[in-house]
Design a protein around this motif. Structure first.
Motif, short mmCIF file in Angstrom:
data_model
loop_
_atom_site.label_atom_id
_atom_site.label_comp_id
_atom_site.label_asym_id
_atom_site.label_seq_id
_atom_site.Cartn_x
_atom_site.Cartn_y
_atom_site.Cartn_z
N HIS A 50 -38.49 35.59 70.87
CA HIS A 50 -37.05 35.68 70.66
C HIS A 50 -36.74 36.46 69.38
N TYR A 52 -33.18 38.51 67.26
CA TYR A 52 -31.77 38.84 67.21
C TYR A 52 -31.65 40.33 66.95
N ASP A 54 -30.04 43.56 65.69
CA ASP A 54 -29.09 43.77 64.60
C ASP A 54 -27.70 44.04 65.16
N LYS A 55 -26.70 43.41 64.57
CA LYS A 55 -25.33 43.51 65.07
C LYS A 55 -24.78 44.93 65.00
N ARG A 79 -29.64 30.37 70.49
CA ARG A 79 -29.29 31.60 71.19
C ARG A 79 -27.96 32.08 70.63
N LEU A 80 -27.90 33.37 70.30
CA LEU A 80 -26.67 34.00 69.84
C LEU A 80 -26.30 35.14 70.78
N ASP A 81 -25.15 35.74 70.57
CA ASP A 81 -24.72 36.85 71.41
C ASP A 81 -25.70 38.02 71.39
N ASN A 82 -26.43 38.17 70.29
CA ASN A 82 -27.36 39.29 70.15
C ASN A 82 -28.82 38.90 70.37
N SER A 83 -29.05 37.74 70.97
CA SER A 83 -30.41 37.29 71.26
C SER A 83 -31.03 38.10 72.39
N ARG A 84 -32.31 38.40 72.23
CA ARG A 84 -33.10 39.04 73.28
C ARG A 84 -34.53 38.53 73.17
N HIS A 101 -34.01 40.99 64.02
CA HIS A 101 -34.20 39.90 63.06
C HIS A 101 -35.02 38.81 63.75
N PRO A 103 -36.16 35.10 64.27
CA PRO A 103 -35.56 33.79 64.00
C PRO A 103 -36.43 32.91 63.11
#
Length: 107
Positions: A50, A52, A54-55, A79-84, A101, A103
């Motif tokens: 997992h 994140y 970068d926004k 999990r965030l909106d930018n999770s992959r 980033h 986690p």
């Protein structure tokens, strides 16, 4: 080959060259980037790679498949909106300069 930057929770970053056709996860594992566990070796069955994205990312990323979407609900860090899952982000010249980033925890 693309340069991928992995940023740890303490702010330290590691920039590595990743071969076209490899995944962001494989690039991390081959270069000893901490925090990417990748227990399943890239089979999209564990969720321990997992990241994140970068926004501020403007690079085109592969579409998230249903399996990846489901696994992201079971990750150790939220999990965030930018999770992959980094195993599901293929590397090509198009993603050169991608920043992810790592986690706080994977398992």
């Amino acid at each position: 080959m693309a340069k991928i930057t992995y940023i740890q929770t303490d702010g330290t970053s590691t920039i590595v060259d990743v071969k076209d056709g490899d995944s962001v996860m494989r690039g991390a594992k081959l270069n000893g980037v901490p925090g990417i566990v990748a227990e399943c070796g890239g089979g999209a069955s564990c969720g321990t790679c997992h990241v994140y994205v970068d926004k501020d990312n403007t690079r085109p990323l592969s579409t998230m498949h249903a399996v990846e979407d489901e696994l992201l609900y079971c990750t150790a860090s939220p999990r965030l909106d930018n999770s992959r899952l980094s195993c599901q982000i293929p590397v090509s010249d198009d993603v050169d300069g991608l920043v992810v980033h790592v986690p706080e925890k994977q398992i």
